[in-house]
Design a protein around this motif. Structure first.
Motif, PDB file in Angstrom:
ATOM      1  N   ILE A   7      46.590  20.021  -4.521  1.00 43.87           N
ATOM      2  CA  ILE A   7      47.416  18.877  -4.072  1.00 43.87           C
ATOM      3  C   ILE A   7      46.519  17.711  -3.690  1.00 43.87           C
ATOM      4  O   ILE A   7      46.775  16.553  -4.049  1.00 43.87           O
ATOM      5  CB  ILE A   7      48.309  19.303  -2.878  1.00 43.87           C
ATOM      6  CG1 ILE A   7      49.379  20.286  -3.356  1.00 43.87           C
ATOM      7  CG2 ILE A   7      48.959  18.084  -2.231  1.00 43.87           C
ATOM      8  CD1 ILE A   7      50.149  20.946  -2.235  1.00 43.87           C
ATOM      9  N   LYS A   8      45.440  18.014  -2.977  1.00 39.10           N
ATOM     10  CA  LYS A   8      44.549  16.930  -2.539  1.00 39.10           C
ATOM     11  C   LYS A   8      43.933  16.197  -3.725  1.00 39.10           C
ATOM     12  O   LYS A   8      43.852  14.971  -3.747  1.00 39.10           O
ATOM     13  CB  LYS A   8      43.457  17.490  -1.631  1.00 39.10           C
ATOM     14  CG  LYS A   8      43.955  17.709  -0.200  1.00 39.10           C
ATOM     15  CD  LYS A   8      42.883  18.240   0.702  1.00 39.10           C
ATOM     16  CE  LYS A   8      43.454  18.400   2.109  1.00 39.10           C
ATOM     17  NZ  LYS A   8      42.576  19.124   2.996  1.00 39.10           N
ATOM     18  N   LEU A  11      46.616  14.016  -5.432  1.00 36.28           N
ATOM     19  CA  LEU A  11      46.876  12.809  -4.635  1.00 36.28           C
ATOM     20  C   LEU A  11      45.727  11.815  -4.766  1.00 36.28           C
ATOM     21  O   LEU A  11      45.947  10.620  -4.941  1.00 36.28           O
ATOM     22  CB  LEU A  11      47.078  13.177  -3.160  1.00 36.28           C
ATOM     23  CG  LEU A  11      48.396  13.863  -2.813  1.00 36.28           C
ATOM     24  CD1 LEU A  11      48.423  14.218  -1.326  1.00 36.28           C
ATOM     25  CD2 LEU A  11      49.586  12.989  -3.157  1.00 36.28           C
ATOM     26  N   LEU A  12      44.510  12.316  -4.661  1.00 36.73           N
ATOM     27  CA  LEU A  12      43.343  11.430  -4.780  1.00 36.73           C
ATOM     28  C   LEU A  12      43.328  10.722  -6.134  1.00 36.73           C
ATOM     29  O   LEU A  12      43.090   9.516  -6.219  1.00 36.73           O
ATOM     30  CB  LEU A  12      42.059  12.241  -4.624  1.00 36.73           C
ATOM     31  CG  LEU A  12      41.460  12.308  -3.227  1.00 36.73           C
ATOM     32  CD1 LEU A  12      40.307  13.305  -3.215  1.00 36.73           C
ATOM     33  CD2 LEU A  12      40.982  10.944  -2.762  1.00 36.73           C
ATOM     34  N   VAL A  15      46.183   8.048  -6.251  1.00 37.30           N
ATOM     35  CA  VAL A  15      45.865   6.853  -5.461  1.00 37.30           C
ATOM     36  C   VAL A  15      44.737   6.056  -6.129  1.00 37.30           C
ATOM     37  O   VAL A  15      44.795   4.824  -6.198  1.00 37.30           O
ATOM     38  CB  VAL A  15      45.502   7.241  -4.005  1.00 37.30           C
ATOM     39  CG1 VAL A  15      44.937   6.058  -3.249  1.00 37.30           C
ATOM     40  CG2 VAL A  15      46.723   7.793  -3.290  1.00 37.30           C
TER      41      VAL A  15
END
Lengths: 387, 51
Positions: A7-8, A11-12, A15
């Motif tokens: 997930i991280k 998301l990174l 973004v």
């Protein structure tokens, strides 16, 4: 890889993609260069930093164009794009720059006065980044700017802007607004250095009248008008009456409030011998209760919500299905500027300024704005200034 | 660069580091992870002085 780290990373990546895509668009907008063609009347081009050294090498530095007549006379300074989201000012200044011929006196034009604001935008309001004006040879593309200078050029903002030298407390944003930083100072924040440069031009070149061109909301009472302090009032009133009777458009006169500091129509008059005038033409694009902020709204000024408000008598200008097209706004600015100069010359014949070859209201409305622009590709390169 | 600007950049670095630290420590809430990253954007741009 654990679910948490998957997930991280997603998301990174998302973004980062948004930053890169938006960043490229904003970078290209900031660095997009408009071709400014100088006409037969331009005799000299200098930089604002020649009058305000603190601007050298910054994005706030800008071109200053001189149109000097063969005969001596008075001097007029025209400022456009003080607020770079009011583009009728720039378009009017370019008509003067490309076409005007000065027979007597001197005309000084700063078409991109807040050069940093012209490279800024307002993404929160969904501003378009560019707009185009149709011409006989294609379309001329311009950056759509913002009211305030870019924070990339002047940052950080204070909590409260303490005006210099009157010490009035103004909104923090106004430290980047070149219609609140007059008369400016040599070593102040960047926008104070911009207005200081213009004040130095007025002092050193003995400018008689300064015309600062703007646009304002239809729901704001100070719209479709000439704002003038006491010292400029007689000429402003004569101009308003003359354009009403001869050219059939309204442009009333508003008195410059003495207690509201930092504005060009107040400080130029108080801190120099120059007579200031601030011109406002209706700009529906700036009104809050409109539909999306599109290029069409910017150029034709047509909006169904404003039309509805007009029927309820909530607007300060006449408004119907025809909106407020750019031709009308630019035409008004051209006529009012020429009439201010004519009225000044009548009152002070020893400082006469004679300008020809500039269209008035009816001509601009009939021919359109782009009719008066020349093709930079077919113009001698030494007469094209890229900014 | 004036002292005040150095202080502002130092504050940006500090808050940015705290946001990254919180992003890395967050185990469950995807909303919070996303918010940390979004808040981080202007700070990163300012530190990099992207013009």
């Amino acid at each position: 890889m654990s679910r948490e780290w998957t997930i991280k990373f997603v998301l990174l990546a998302a973004v980062a993609a948004i930053i890169v895509m938006a960043g490229f668009q904003l970078y290209n907008h900031r660095h997009y260069r408009t071709s400014i063609v100088t006409g037969p009347g331009v005799t000299k081009v200098v930089k604002l930093s020649d009058y305000s050294e603190g601007l050298k090498g910054t994005m706030a530095d800008t071109n200053v164009f001189f149109l000097e007549g063969k005969e001596e006379g008075g001097t007029v300074l025209i400022l456009a794009n003080t607020h770079a989201n009011e583009p009728a000012a720039l378009l009017s200044a370019l008509i003067l720059l490309e076409n005007a011929v000065v027979d007597k006196g001197t005309l000084i034009i700063i078409p991109q006065f807040n050069n940093s604001a012209g490279r800024n935008t307002r993404p929160g309001d969904g501003y378009p980044l560019y707009f185009e004006i149709p011409t006989d040879w294609g379309s001329k593309k311009f950056r759509m700017g913002n009211r305030d200078a870019s924070p990339l050029d002047q940052w950080p903002d204070p909590d409260v802007y303490v005006h210099y030298p009157e010490k009035q407390l103004l909104s923090f944003l106004d430290v980047r607004n070149t219609n609140r930083t007059w008369p400016g100072r040599k070593n102040g924040p960047l926008m104070e250095r911009v207005t200081y440069g213009a004040m130095q031009i007025m002092r050193e070149e003995k400018v008689d009248i300064a015309v600062d061109i703007h646009g304002a909301e239809t729901m704001f009472p100070v719209t479709n008008c000439i704002v003038a302090p006491d010292k400029s009032m007689r000429i402003a009133i004569m101009t308003s009456l003359t354009v009403k009777s001869r050219e059939r458009f309204d442009n009333h006169v508003e008195s410059s409030p003495s207690g509201f500091r930092g504005l060009s129509h107040r400080e130029i008059g108080d801190y120099s011998d120059t007579m200031p005038f601030l011109l406002e033409a209706p700009l529906p694009f700036l009104d809050q209760p409109t539909g999306p902020k599109t290029v069409d709204l910017l150029l034709d000024g047509k909006d169904p919500f404003l039309l509805s408000l007009s029927k309820k008598r909530k607007l300060f200008v006449p408004y119907d299905e025809t909106g407020w097209p750019m031709e009308k706004r630019v035409g008004q600015h051209c006529s009012v500027t020429l009439e201010l100069i004519r009225q000044f010359s009548r009152k002070y014949p020893e400082r006469t300024i004679t300008i020809r070859n500039v269209p008035r209201y009816a001509e601009v409305v009939k021919n359109g704005v782009g009719y008066y622009y020349h093709d930079p590709a077919k113009t001698d390169k030494k007469n094209v200034y890229i900014n | 660069m004036p002292l005040i600007m150095i202080i502002y950049y130092a504050i940006c670095v500090y808050i940015g580091a705290m946001l990254i630290w919180n992003f890395l420590r967050e185990k469950k809430s995807v909303n919070d992870m996303l918010l940390y990253l979004l808040i981080l954007i202007p700070l990163v741009l300012r530190i990099l002085r992207v013009k």
